[in-house]
Design a protein around this motif. Structure first.
Motif, short mmCIF file in Angstrom:
data_model
loop_
_atom_site.label_atom_id
_atom_site.label_comp_id
_atom_site.label_asym_id
_atom_site.label_seq_id
_atom_site.Cartn_x
_atom_site.Cartn_y
_atom_site.Cartn_z
N ARG A 79 1.10 -1.18 -0.37
CA ARG A 79 0.11 -0.16 0.23
C ARG A 79 0.83 1.40 -0.21
O ARG A 79 0.27 1.75 -0.99
N ASP A 80 1.89 0.95 0.92
CA ASP A 80 2.68 1.69 1.17
C ASP A 80 3.40 2.35 -0.57
O ASP A 80 3.82 3.69 -0.68
N MET A 81 3.79 1.52 -1.08
CA MET A 81 4.30 2.02 -1.74
C MET A 81 3.97 2.03 -3.71
O MET A 81 4.19 2.22 -4.55
N GLY A 82 2.88 1.76 -3.47
CA GLY A 82 1.49 1.41 -4.02
C GLY A 82 1.59 -0.05 -5.25
O GLY A 82 1.69 0.49 -6.19
N LYS A 83 2.55 -0.53 -4.77
CA LYS A 83 1.90 -2.01 -5.87
C LYS A 83 0.93 -2.67 -5.33
O LYS A 83 0.71 -3.05 -3.82
N THR A 84 0.87 -4.18 -6.34
CA THR A 84 -0.06 -4.82 -5.67
C THR A 84 0.84 -5.98 -5.22
O THR A 84 2.31 -6.03 -5.33
N ILE A 85 0.07 -6.47 -4.51
CA ILE A 85 0.31 -7.93 -3.71
C ILE A 85 0.84 -8.97 -4.38
O ILE A 85 0.24 -9.29 -5.13
N ALA A 183 6.44 13.11 -2.01
CA ALA A 183 7.21 11.94 -1.42
C ALA A 183 6.84 11.56 0.28
O ALA A 183 6.84 10.02 0.34
N ALA A 184 6.87 13.39 0.68
CA ALA A 184 7.30 12.80 2.14
C ALA A 184 5.78 12.18 2.81
O ALA A 184 5.62 11.47 3.99
N LYS A 185 4.80 13.25 2.05
CA LYS A 185 3.41 11.90 1.97
C LYS A 185 3.24 10.42 1.83
O LYS A 185 3.12 9.80 3.06
N LYS A 186 3.95 10.12 1.07
CA LYS A 186 4.08 9.13 0.96
C LYS A 186 4.58 7.93 1.92
O LYS A 186 4.54 6.94 1.90
N LEU A 187 5.98 8.81 2.24
CA LEU A 187 6.44 7.98 3.56
C LEU A 187 5.91 8.26 5.13
O LEU A 187 5.91 7.93 5.96
N GLY A 188 4.92 8.99 4.80
CA GLY A 188 4.36 9.03 6.58
C GLY A 188 4.89 9.91 7.38
O GLY A 188 4.93 10.09 7.87
N LEU A 189 5.99 11.01 6.40
CA LEU A 189 6.31 12.10 7.07
C LEU A 189 6.23 13.34 7.11
O LEU A 189 5.88 14.01 5.72
N ALA A 190 6.72 14.12 8.35
CA ALA A 190 6.40 15.49 8.19
C ALA A 190 7.68 16.38 6.96
O ALA A 190 8.87 15.59 6.90
N PRO A 191 7.36 16.94 6.45
CA PRO A 191 8.19 18.08 5.54
C PRO A 191 9.72 18.10 6.36
O PRO A 191 10.71 17.92 5.27
#
Length: 205
Positions: A79-85, A183-191
């Motif tokens: 889910r985090d990487m936007g890939k199919t399991i 990218a920060a948002k996708k990684l769950g990080l504050a900028p």
């Protein structure tokens, strides 16, 4: 120590005390009685923290948890990487259960990330053996995202590989995003944390 025992803090520049209602969960992979004897851990801190001790055995001692964690990390990371399991073959699942997991749960999570970076649709025994470093390779192998895998006799310790894999993952996520903020948002990080980690990984000056 007073924060733990009395549940109160003093703010910088203030003389009044503030009560806080918190619960502390502390974890370690060290034998703290041995660390205290060697003078590497404070005894008074230990007895303030050691209220309800819970021992969690290493992953090697609870093989029934391996597949549960495998499915969890597959869902989370894909889910985090936007890939199919990818589908995992039964024989590969058997290998997962029998693997000793010297790096514990963190090693299992890293293996999932490493597999998903390869963009495969099926996790086979041969692929899993290669990722687990159970089969020698003739030379460094790179996947489409530029992640190089060393030869069997050149394996580095897990703690040495973690910054390398984190850097590759940051580069991969940034390549898929239109901006650092995305990218920060996708990684769950504050900028600010994203930029700080990029500097630590040598991705930004």
């Amino acid at each position: 120590l007073r924060v733990i025992q009395e549940g109160e803090i003093e703010k910088i520049g203030r003389i009044d005390k503030t009560k806080v209602d918190v619960r502390i969960i502390a974890a370690t992979n060290k034998v703290l009685h041995r660390e205290m004897s060697a003078g590497r851990f404070r005894e008074d801190l230990f007895y303030r923290l050691n209220v309800v001790p819970i021992y969690i055995p290493p992953l090697n001692d609870r093989p029934e948890d391996v597949l549960v964690l495998w499915e969890h990390f597959m869902r989370q990371t894909s889910r985090d990487m936007g890939k199919t399991i990818p589908m995992t073959e039964d024989s590969a699942l058997d290998l997962l259960r029998s693997h000793p997991w010297p790096g514990n749960v963190r090693e299992l999570k890293n293996i999932v990330q490493r597999l998903l970076l390869r963009d495969i649709s099926v996790v086979t025994v041969s692929v899993l053996q290669e990722v687990l470093r159970l089969s020698p390779e003739t030379g460094p192998r790179s996947d489409d995202n530029g992640t190089a895998f060393v030869k069997f006799d050149e394996i580095r310790a897990l703690h040495d590989m973690e910054p390398y894999m984190r850097k590759k993952y940051f580069q991969y996520v940034r390549k898929l995003c239109s901006s650092d903020a995305e990218a920060a948002k996708k990684l769950g990080l504050a900028p600010p944390n994203y930029h700080r980690m990029c500097k630590e990984l040598g991705l930004k000056s």
